[in-house]
Design a protein around this motif. Structure first.
Motif, PDB file in Angstrom:
ATOM      1  N   LEU A 271      38.548  63.193  11.218  1.00  0.00           N
ATOM      2  CA  LEU A 271      37.552  62.581  10.343  1.00  0.00           C
ATOM      3  C   LEU A 271      36.742  61.576  11.130  1.00  0.00           C
ATOM      4  N   ASP A 272      35.425  61.600  10.970  1.00  0.00           N
ATOM      5  CA  ASP A 272      34.590  60.605  11.638  1.00  0.00           C
ATOM      6  C   ASP A 272      33.310  60.384  10.842  1.00  0.00           C
ATOM      7  N   PHE A 273      32.789  59.142  10.931  1.00  0.00           N
ATOM      8  CA  PHE A 273      31.539  58.773  10.281  1.00  0.00           C
ATOM      9  C   PHE A 273      30.588  58.120  11.270  1.00  0.00           C
TER      10      PHE A 273
ATOM     11  N   ALA B 277      28.825  62.381   8.311  1.00  0.00           N
ATOM     12  CA  ALA B 277      30.278  62.537   8.243  1.00  0.00           C
ATOM     13  C   ALA B 277      30.660  63.900   8.781  1.00  0.00           C
ATOM     14  N   ALA B 278      31.892  63.979   9.275  1.00  0.00           N
ATOM     15  CA  ALA B 278      32.422  65.266   9.717  1.00  0.00           C
ATOM     16  C   ALA B 278      33.911  65.323   9.432  1.00  0.00           C
ATOM     17  N   VAL B 279      34.351  66.473   8.983  1.00  0.00           N
ATOM     18  CA  VAL B 279      35.772  66.793   8.850  1.00  0.00           C
ATOM     19  C   VAL B 279      35.992  68.065   9.650  1.00  0.00           C
ATOM     20  N   VAL B 280      36.911  68.008  10.611  1.00  0.00           N
ATOM     21  CA  VAL B 280      37.182  69.177  11.445  1.00  0.00           C
ATOM     22  C   VAL B 280      38.669  69.520  11.360  1.00  0.00           C
TER      23      VAL B 280
ATOM     24  N   GLY C  64      46.720  74.231  16.296  1.00  0.00           N
ATOM     25  CA  GLY C  64      47.609  75.123  15.569  1.00  0.00           C
ATOM     26  C   GLY C  64      47.332  76.588  15.796  1.00  0.00           C
ATOM     27  N   GLY C  65      46.654  76.903  16.894  1.00  0.00           N
ATOM     28  CA  GLY C  65      46.352  78.294  17.188  1.00  0.00           C
ATOM     29  C   GLY C  65      45.231  78.886  16.360  1.00  0.00           C
ATOM     30  N   ARG C  66      44.490  78.035  15.644  1.00  0.00           N
ATOM     31  CA  ARG C  66      43.393  78.513  14.814  1.00  0.00           C
ATOM     32  C   ARG C  66      42.056  78.135  15.442  1.00  0.00           C
ATOM     33  N   PRO C  67      40.998  78.872  15.116  1.00  0.00           N
ATOM     34  CA  PRO C  67      39.660  78.448  15.543  1.00  0.00           C
ATOM     35  C   PRO C  67      39.325  77.097  14.920  1.00  0.00           C
ATOM     36  N   THR C  68      38.572  76.303  15.638  1.00  0.00           N
ATOM     37  CA  THR C  68      38.197  74.996  15.123  1.00  0.00           C
ATOM     38  C   THR C  68      37.224  75.144  13.969  1.00  0.00           C
ATOM     39  N   GLY C  69      37.575  74.533  12.829  1.00  0.00           N
ATOM     40  CA  GLY C  69      36.690  74.527  11.668  1.00  0.00           C
ATOM     41  C   GLY C  69      35.934  73.214  11.596  1.00  0.00           C
ATOM     42  N   ARG C  70      34.666  73.272  11.287  1.00  0.00           N
ATOM     43  CA  ARG C  70      33.820  72.081  11.295  1.00  0.00           C
ATOM     44  C   ARG C  70      32.963  72.057  10.040  1.00  0.00           C
TER      45      ARG C  70
ATOM     46  N   ALA D  63      34.773  63.627  15.992  1.00  0.00           N
ATOM     47  CA  ALA D  63      35.981  64.066  15.285  1.00  0.00           C
ATOM     48  C   ALA D  63      36.747  65.094  16.098  1.00  0.00           C
ATOM     49  N   VAL D  64      36.028  66.041  16.710  1.00  0.00           N
ATOM     50  CA  VAL D  64      36.676  67.049  17.553  1.00  0.00           C
ATOM     51  C   VAL D  64      37.333  66.385  18.756  1.00  0.00           C
TER      52      VAL D  64
END
Length: 244
Positions: A14-16, A31-34, A38-44, A170-171
């Motif tokens: 989380l970042d603002f 704002a961003a939530v990423v 966990g072996g998953r593609p990064t969601g943004r 956030a990333v």
């Protein structure tokens, strides 16, 4: 939330970017939530808000967003705050630790914005386990110097393209947290509830050290009173009435 094994799970970052540095009075601009790891593609997911107030030139110099642009392209602040809060709560419910660089700023900012706009605050939706890369790094490294996210990214060899973009930050915060946990395995092996509790203590000790430094440094004594020991969020101020 399950205990332990957090290094192998997706992390919710989380970042603002904001109108200023006071979470009690300033507003969210972007704002961003990423979801990373966990072996998953990064969601943004990113948001641009119209904060409803002027964005000072100093803040624009940091993140590049002007008042005019936020008014033209930004969404109503109440919608942004609701969606960000809901996205974080959903990730926490899914078992993700919440990664927030300098958590007391961003989590307090989100809380006060929610209360300002009549949105149910995060603390009333979930009880996240927070990982703060600044607190963790200060715990494991005694090196001198600044510990901004840019500094941590450089130290832990994490790419940070577009610093002061909420999404990039956030990333990077998630990546830095992963690198810290991978390098200092006692952190990765600590169950999240315990690690969260330890950070409360570590952060208080770290901030007390800063408070003591200001108190004994000529010309900086007045800054000691501004150092808060709260982590991961500053409690809501208690309203005081005049009484009768």
């Amino acid at each position: 939330m399950r205990d332990g094994g957090w290094l192998n799970r997706p992390m919710c970052g989380l970042d603002f970017e904001t109108t200023g540095v006071d979470p009690e009075s300033d507003r969210i601009v972007s704002a961003a939530v990423v979801l990373r790891g966990g072996g998953r593609p990064t969601g943004r997911t990113s948001w641009l808000a119209d904060p409803g107030v002027e964005i000072p030139a100093g803040a624009t110099a940091v993140h590049g967003i002007t008042t005019e642009y936020a008014r033209a392209a930004g969404r109503p602040a109440v919608e942004v705050v609701e969606e960000v809060t809901a996205a974080v709560a959903a990730a926490v419910a899914d078992g993700c630790p919440l990664v927030v660089m300098n958590a007391p700023f961003d989590l307090t900012m989100l809380d006060r914005e929610a209360r300002r706009h009549g949105v149910t605050p995060l603390v009333d939706r979930c009880d996240p386990y927070v990982l703060d890369p600044r607190v963790l790094d200060k715990r494991v490294s005694r090196r001198r110097g600044s510990r901004t996210l840019t500094d941590l990214a450089r130290h832990y060899v994490v790419p940070l393209f577009g610093a002061h973009s909420a999404e990039a930050d956030a990333v990077a915060a998630c990546a830095v947290t992963y690198k810290i946990g991978n390098r200092y395995r006692f952190l990765a092996d600590t169950p999240l509830p315990r690690l969260h509790a330890e950070q409360i203590r570590w952060a208080a000790d770290q901030q007390q050290g800063l408070r003591d430094y200001f108190a004994r440094t000529p010309g900086k004594e007045h800054q000691a009173a501004t150092v808060r020991l709260d982590w991961p969020m500053i409690p809501v101020p208690v309203a005081t009435g005049s009484g009768r």
